[in-house]
Design a protein around this motif. Sequence first.
Motif, PDB file in Angstrom:
ATOM      1  N   HIS A   1      14.157  -3.106   1.455  1.00 20.49           N
ATOM      2  CA  HIS A   1      13.690  -1.942   2.211  1.00 20.49           C
ATOM      3  C   HIS A   1      12.292  -2.199   2.775  1.00 20.49           C
ATOM      4  O   HIS A   1      11.467  -1.289   2.861  1.00 20.49           O
ATOM      5  N   ALA A   2      12.032  -3.427   3.163  1.00 19.03           N
ATOM      6  CA  ALA A   2      10.712  -3.800   3.681  1.00 19.03           C
ATOM      7  C   ALA A   2      10.300  -2.885   4.827  1.00 19.03           C
ATOM      8  O   ALA A   2      11.087  -2.578   5.719  1.00 19.03           O
ATOM      9  N   GLY A   3       9.033  -2.440   4.772  1.00 21.74           N
ATOM     10  CA  GLY A   3       8.513  -1.554   5.799  1.00 21.74           C
ATOM     11  C   GLY A   3       8.814  -0.090   5.560  1.00 21.74           C
ATOM     12  O   GLY A   3       8.301   0.770   6.268  1.00 21.74           O
ATOM     13  N   GLN A   4       9.629   0.223   4.553  1.00 19.26           N
ATOM     14  CA  GLN A   4       9.980   1.603   4.241  1.00 19.26           C
ATOM     15  C   GLN A   4       9.327   2.014   2.918  1.00 19.26           C
ATOM     16  O   GLN A   4       9.221   1.213   1.999  1.00 19.26           O
ATOM     17  N   VAL A   5       8.915   3.257   2.843  1.00 14.92           N
ATOM     18  CA  VAL A   5       8.352   3.771   1.592  1.00 14.92           C
ATOM     19  C   VAL A   5       9.485   3.981   0.590  1.00 14.92           C
ATOM     20  O   VAL A   5      10.469   4.659   0.884  1.00 14.92           O
ATOM     21  N   VAL A   6       9.338   3.388  -0.573  1.00 10.45           N
ATOM     22  CA  VAL A   6      10.334   3.502  -1.646  1.00 10.45           C
ATOM     23  C   VAL A   6       9.754   4.412  -2.724  1.00 10.45           C
ATOM     24  O   VAL A   6       8.680   4.147  -3.252  1.00 10.45           O
ATOM     25  N   THR A   7      10.447   5.487  -3.029  1.00  6.35           N
ATOM     26  CA  THR A   7       9.938   6.462  -3.987  1.00  6.35           C
ATOM     27  C   THR A   7      10.214   6.033  -5.422  1.00  6.35           C
ATOM     28  O   THR A   7      11.038   5.156  -5.687  1.00  6.35           O
ATOM     29  N   ARG A   8       9.532   6.701  -6.347  1.00  6.03           N
ATOM     30  CA  ARG A   8       9.764   6.431  -7.767  1.00  6.03           C
ATOM     31  C   ARG A   8      11.215   6.750  -8.145  1.00  6.03           C
ATOM     32  O   ARG A   8      11.831   6.024  -8.930  1.00  6.03           O
ATOM     33  N   THR A   9      11.759   7.843  -7.588  1.00  5.52           N
ATOM     34  CA  THR A   9      13.140   8.207  -7.886  1.00  5.52           C
ATOM     35  C   THR A   9      14.097   7.117  -7.434  1.00  5.52           C
ATOM     36  O   THR A   9      15.053   6.764  -8.144  1.00  5.52           O
ATOM     37  N   MET A  10      13.871   6.571  -6.252  1.00 10.14           N
ATOM     38  CA  MET A  10      14.717   5.487  -5.750  1.00 10.14           C
ATOM     39  C   MET A  10      14.656   4.277  -6.677  1.00 10.14           C
ATOM     40  O   MET A  10      15.684   3.643  -6.968  1.00 10.14           O
TER      41      MET A  10
ATOM     42  N   ARG B   1       5.140  -4.835   2.971  1.00  8.82           N
ATOM     43  CA  ARG B   1       5.099  -5.130   4.405  1.00  8.82           C
ATOM     44  C   ARG B   1       4.097  -6.243   4.650  1.00  8.82           C
ATOM     45  O   ARG B   1       3.178  -6.472   3.863  1.00  8.82           O
ATOM     46  N   ALA B   2       4.264  -6.906   5.782  1.00  6.52           N
ATOM     47  CA  ALA B   2       3.420  -8.054   6.096  1.00  6.52           C
ATOM     48  C   ALA B   2       2.089  -7.646   6.685  1.00  6.52           C
ATOM     49  O   ALA B   2       1.104  -8.382   6.577  1.00  6.52           O
ATOM     50  N   ASP B   3       2.020  -6.453   7.300  1.00  5.19           N
ATOM     51  CA  ASP B   3       0.761  -6.014   7.878  1.00  5.19           C
ATOM     52  C   ASP B   3      -0.058  -5.257   6.852  1.00  5.19           C
ATOM     53  O   ASP B   3       0.441  -4.885   5.787  1.00  5.19           O
ATOM     54  N   ALA B   4      -1.294  -5.011   7.143  1.00  5.23           N
ATOM     55  CA  ALA B   4      -2.198  -4.354   6.188  1.00  5.23           C
ATOM     56  C   ALA B   4      -2.585  -2.966   6.657  1.00  5.23           C
ATOM     57  O   ALA B   4      -3.637  -2.435   6.296  1.00  5.23           O
ATOM     58  N   GLU B   5      -1.751  -2.337   7.491  1.00  5.13           N
ATOM     59  CA  GLU B   5      -2.081  -1.007   7.999  1.00  5.13           C
ATOM     60  C   GLU B   5      -2.014   0.036   6.891  1.00  5.13           C
ATOM     61  O   GLU B   5      -1.181  -0.059   6.014  1.00  5.13           O
TER      62      GLU B   5
END
Length: 226
Positions: A165-174, A222-226
């Motif tokens: 799920h790179a680039g996506q926010v993964v929640t604790r529940t997930m 993610r690869a960027d540091a934003e």
Amino acid sequence: MKVLIVEDDDDAAAYLARGLTEAGHATDVAEEGEAGLELALDNDYDVLIVDRMLPRLDGLSLIETLRRKERQVPILVLSALSQVDDRVKGLRAGGDDYLTKPYAFTELLARVEALARRKQSADFEAVYRVGDLELDRLSHTVNRAGKPVVLQPREFRLLEYLMRHAGQVVTRTMLLENVWDYHFDPQTNVIDVHISRLRGKIDKAFERPLLHTVRGAGYVIRADAE
């Protein structure tokens, strides 16, 4: 295998859930169409079993909405409507298979498992890459900038899920449901501990971090540091 059952008949839903659980699969149940749609959009399922006649949002509309949103999870349509035209409508709405009621559970199980195998074959990626981090799912090896990273089995599974799920926010529940197979919050810091260990192994020796905490939401790689 993780299966979502969308069925408004309580007895039928319980029968399906019990049979799939006994066969070694995890299940969620929604009793009406809108709830089923919400679950299908918010979670990763291997297969959906959708009754055609549902309150609030009928099964075909549920399926059409998922396909419009480009969700390609395999869907088995269940229906008492057995005419050819009915089956055609179910498949044209986006269903992958159509089974009429009454049915033999062994046949339903075989169809569900066949749909899951088809999805796994289509979705399988042997190697995940994020920046200079590489995870090989076949050899169970991880490298960053060409240097091997040694992970424990749970750490590997955690990183595999994050990179999937790179680039996506993964929640604790997930993470609890998909990495630890918990369907409840054990109220421990198990995730924090493993994230900290993983961050130490994949980021500590490198100038640019890949694993980030999103305050109040979860984690993202993610690869960027934003």
